[in-house]
Motif scaffolding. Structure first.
Motif, short mmCIF file in Angstrom:
data_model
loop_
_atom_site.label_atom_id
_atom_site.label_comp_id
_atom_site.label_asym_id
_atom_site.label_seq_id
_atom_site.Cartn_x
_atom_site.Cartn_y
_atom_site.Cartn_z
N LEU A 1 -2.23 -1.84 -5.69
CA LEU A 1 -2.11 -0.39 -5.69
C LEU A 1 -0.77 0.05 -5.13
O LEU A 1 -0.01 -0.72 -4.55
CB LEU A 1 -3.25 0.22 -4.87
CG LEU A 1 -4.66 -0.13 -5.34
CD1 LEU A 1 -5.68 0.49 -4.41
CD2 LEU A 1 -4.89 0.31 -6.76
N ASN A 2 -0.50 1.32 -5.30
CA ASN A 2 0.76 1.89 -4.83
C ASN A 2 0.65 2.20 -3.33
O ASN A 2 0.79 3.33 -2.89
CB ASN A 2 1.06 3.16 -5.62
CG ASN A 2 2.55 3.42 -5.69
OD1 ASN A 2 3.36 2.52 -5.53
ND2 ASN A 2 2.92 4.66 -5.92
N ILE A 3 0.39 1.13 -2.55
CA ILE A 3 0.15 1.26 -1.12
C ILE A 3 0.97 0.21 -0.38
O ILE A 3 1.01 -0.95 -0.78
CB ILE A 3 -1.34 1.07 -0.79
CG1 ILE A 3 -2.14 2.30 -1.24
CG2 ILE A 3 -1.57 0.84 0.70
CD1 ILE A 3 -3.62 2.17 -1.02
N GLU A 4 1.61 0.65 0.70
CA GLU A 4 2.30 -0.28 1.58
C GLU A 4 1.35 -0.60 2.73
O GLU A 4 0.92 0.29 3.47
CB GLU A 4 3.59 0.33 2.10
CG GLU A 4 4.46 -0.65 2.87
CD GLU A 4 5.77 -0.03 3.34
OE1 GLU A 4 6.50 -0.69 4.09
OE2 GLU A 4 6.04 1.12 2.93
N LEU A 5 1.01 -1.86 2.85
CA LEU A 5 -0.07 -2.26 3.75
C LEU A 5 0.46 -3.12 4.90
O LEU A 5 1.27 -4.02 4.70
CB LEU A 5 -1.13 -3.06 2.97
CG LEU A 5 -2.31 -3.61 3.78
CD1 LEU A 5 -3.18 -2.48 4.29
CD2 LEU A 5 -3.12 -4.58 2.93
N THR A 6 0.00 -2.81 6.10
CA THR A 6 0.23 -3.68 7.25
C THR A 6 -1.13 -4.04 7.84
O THR A 6 -1.98 -3.16 8.02
CB THR A 6 1.08 -2.97 8.33
OG1 THR A 6 2.43 -2.91 7.88
CG2 THR A 6 1.06 -3.73 9.63
#
Length: 617
Positions: free
Chosen positions: A511-516
């Motif tokens: 998805l268009n998500i930046e994940l940490t």
């Protein structure tokens, strides 16, 4: 960390100084209270170890003066007086804690660690910056998994850099934080250490500018956003959106790989439950084995749920509840536990691969325009000019059909708010929420309160806007649509189960998500300040710092009071939900249903925060 030790007993002072420096603390030593006070006025410290009986300025007066000056440095009193009255006097003066002489060194070091954790809210044994990794429990430094042979001072210098992110540190700051007063180094000392560290990092594969020189100011670590390399566990990288079919295939393959990676972990947890079952049947389930079994059932419930094994997850939840009320004399519960374990193992045998719940991962913007056909035509013409793909619809059924198309950027619904019935609008909302909540921009010039309430009562996120139809306004509308369509969201997930984190990473990766993702809550404050997430997801049950405690801390921080917070938990009872919401969370996701709930709830709360735009025309 820099500690001021104020102690007039030379033997105790020298012993403590040696012990603390062996553990890589920087120590300044003052033999009497007034000299210690002069140090405090000149230098910054992370902790003050303060004897009570001191010449010139005793520890109680020292502490009072410190607090009166507004200095909140943690103070640990060292006292030979064990009476309650003396302890109370010290605490009333502003001390944070005390130890009584003679004391155990292990207790003193433990209390020091506790106070330092509070001050730094909190610390963690693992620090990481890109491929650079520091393990403070063994004082080991690696770059790209290669061990660096560094000195204690070089270790503290790297630790100082990571603690400060990409902030520029002057030579004076570095000298103040890492060198004791009597060492009296000069600026060239810092340059020499930086040069040696760069050489060792380069040998391990790092770029020469991993530690940047900011000319005329100082040094800093190269910002993470500019570091190139493979995606690490704690820093996500935005991925391009592909077609829905490709996304589903990619997600399924990623989940399968994660499942296989943690297969032994599931097997070990099942083995613990089998041992507990045998012990229970023999009326000897107690102590450590009972605690291990409760933990194994809890972790299995969450892990199985996130991979789509809902039946197995539900069985593990029931097993955990039985273990919590376990009684050796209760044969019925023991027999039921054995039956649940048998059913759980059979469930996993019949479903050996993770299941992927169908989720629409393509999210077009829905533009709803109330009775303004000229505005719609102008918007369509402007979108065509910037190569945006759109679909015109006239009713909720047409909207549902358009949502199936993976190549649509915007769905335009032209309607008349005055003419639409509540049932039609309900159908419209049901279509959207059937897939998951989507960004909606509603334009209307209708000032009738009853008509407007048709929308506001049905769904909170929809915005009501007035819109003119001049060319400038239309361009602004299309720009807002583009922004809403391509907005990158940042999500921070904190969970101590590495398997759950890996699975969430796989689900959100396309998805268009930046994940940490973080598996240690003690690393939270450094990462939230650096990452600045749009949404926070917390595990309910974590060691060291629970999700509830962390949520309360976040809500008490003015910087993050409005941050949406979701909880992950295997328990969905009313008491757990009340506890979560009372702590300040926005919503809760059951780990047994995480695949079907995770993406919809994430986007629902992200939409409210950032996907809706007011176009000021």
């Amino acid at each position: 960390m820099k500690i001021l030790l104020v102690e007039d007993d030379k033997l105790i002072a020298q012993t403590l100084e040696n012990i603390l420096r062996d553990r890589h603390y920087v120590v300044d030593l003052a033999s009497e209270g007034q000299l210690g006070w002069e140090f405090v006025e000149t230098y910054n410290y992370d902790l003050i170890l303060l004897d009570v009986m001191l010449p010139k300025l005793n520890g109680i007066e020292f502490c009072k003066r410190l607090r009166d000056a507004g200095n909140q440095t943690p103070v640990l009193l060292l006292t030979a007086q064990s009476s309650s009255n003396k302890k109370v006097m010290g605490l009333d003066a502003g001390a944070d804690d005390y130890v009584v002489k003679p004391f155990e060194i292990s207790e003193l070091l433990a209390r020091i660690r506790v106070l330092l954790r509070r001050r730094n809210s909190p610390t963690t044994p693992i620090l990481q910056w890109g491929k650079l990794r520091l393990n403070s429990s063994i004082h080991e430094v690696t770059y790209d998994d290669r061990v660096l042979n560094i000195t204690p001072k070089e270790y503290r210098l790297l630790e100082l850099f990571i603690d400060n992110g990409d902030r520029v540190l002057t030579r004076e700051i570095i000298l103040d934080r890492l060198w004791a007063v009597e060492e009296a180094p000069n600026n060239n000392t810092v340059s020499a250490h930086i040069k040696d560290i760069r050489r060792k990092l380069k040998k391990a594969g790092a770029n020469a500018d991993f530690i940047e020189t900011v000319y005329g100011v100082g040094y800093r670590l190269k910002p993470l956003s500019t570091l190139k390399g493979k995606r690490s566990k704690e820093r996500g990288i935005k991925k391009e959106i592909n077609t829905e079919t490709q996304l589903r295939k990619q997600t399924r393959e990623a989940l399968t790989a994660v499942w296989q990676q943690f297969e032994k972990l599931h097997s070990d947890r099942l083995s613990i439950l089998e041992k507990a079952n045998l012990a229970w049947q023999k009326h000897s389930l107690e102590g450590q084995l009972l605690q291990q079994a409760q933990w194994a059932a809890h972790k299995l419930a969450g892990g199985l749920g996130i991979f789509g094994f809902n039946q197995g997850s539900s069985l593990a939840v029931e097993m955990e509840q039985l273990l919590k009320i376990q009684s050796d004399s209760d044969r019925d519960r023991a027999r039921h536990f054995s039956e649940l374990l048998f059913a759980l193992k059979n469930s996993l045998k019949s479903n050996s691969q993770p299941l992927l719940t169908p989720v629409n991962q393509h999210r077009p913007v829905i533009l709803a325009v109330d009775n303004q056909s000229q505005l719609v035509q102008q918007i369509m013409a402007e979108m065509s000019a910037v190569a945006m793909k759109f679909e015109m619809v006239t009713n909720p059924r047409a909207t549902k059909k358009a949502l199936v198309q993976a190549n649509v950027d915007v769905i335009i619904w032209q309607f008349s708010l005055a003419d639409e019935t509540a049932n039609t609008l309900n159908d419209f909302i049901d279509v959207i929420n059937d897939r998951f909540p989507l960004p909606i921009i509603l334009f209307t010039d209708n000032n009738n309160q009853d008509d407007r309430l048709k929308i506001t009562r049905l769904t909170h996120p929809i915005l009501l806007q007035r819109a003119s139809i001049d060319n400038r306004a239309v361009k602004a509308i299309v720009k807002a649509l583009q922004q809403a369509r391509h907005k990158v969201a940042k999500v921070l997930v904190v969970d101590d189960d590495s398997q759950v984190l890996a699975a969430i990473d796989s689900l959100l990766d396309p998805l268009n998500i930046e994940l940490t993702v973080l598996d240690n809550p003690l690393n939270f404050w450094r990462f939230i300040a650096e990452f600045k997430p749009d949404l926070l997801i917390l595990d309910f049950a974590m060691p060291q710092l629970t999700g509830i405690e962390l949520c309360q801390l976040v809500r008490n921080d003015p910087r993050w009071r409005e941050l949406p917070i979701l909880f992950l938990t295997i328990h969905n009872d009313l008491g757990t939900m009340q506890q979560i919401l009372s702590a300040g969370a926005n919503d809760c996701i059951s780990k047994t249903l995480v695949q079907s709930e995770l993406i919809p709830k994430i986007f629902n709360h992200l939409d409210r925060r950032q996907f809706y735009y007011s176009v000021n025309l």
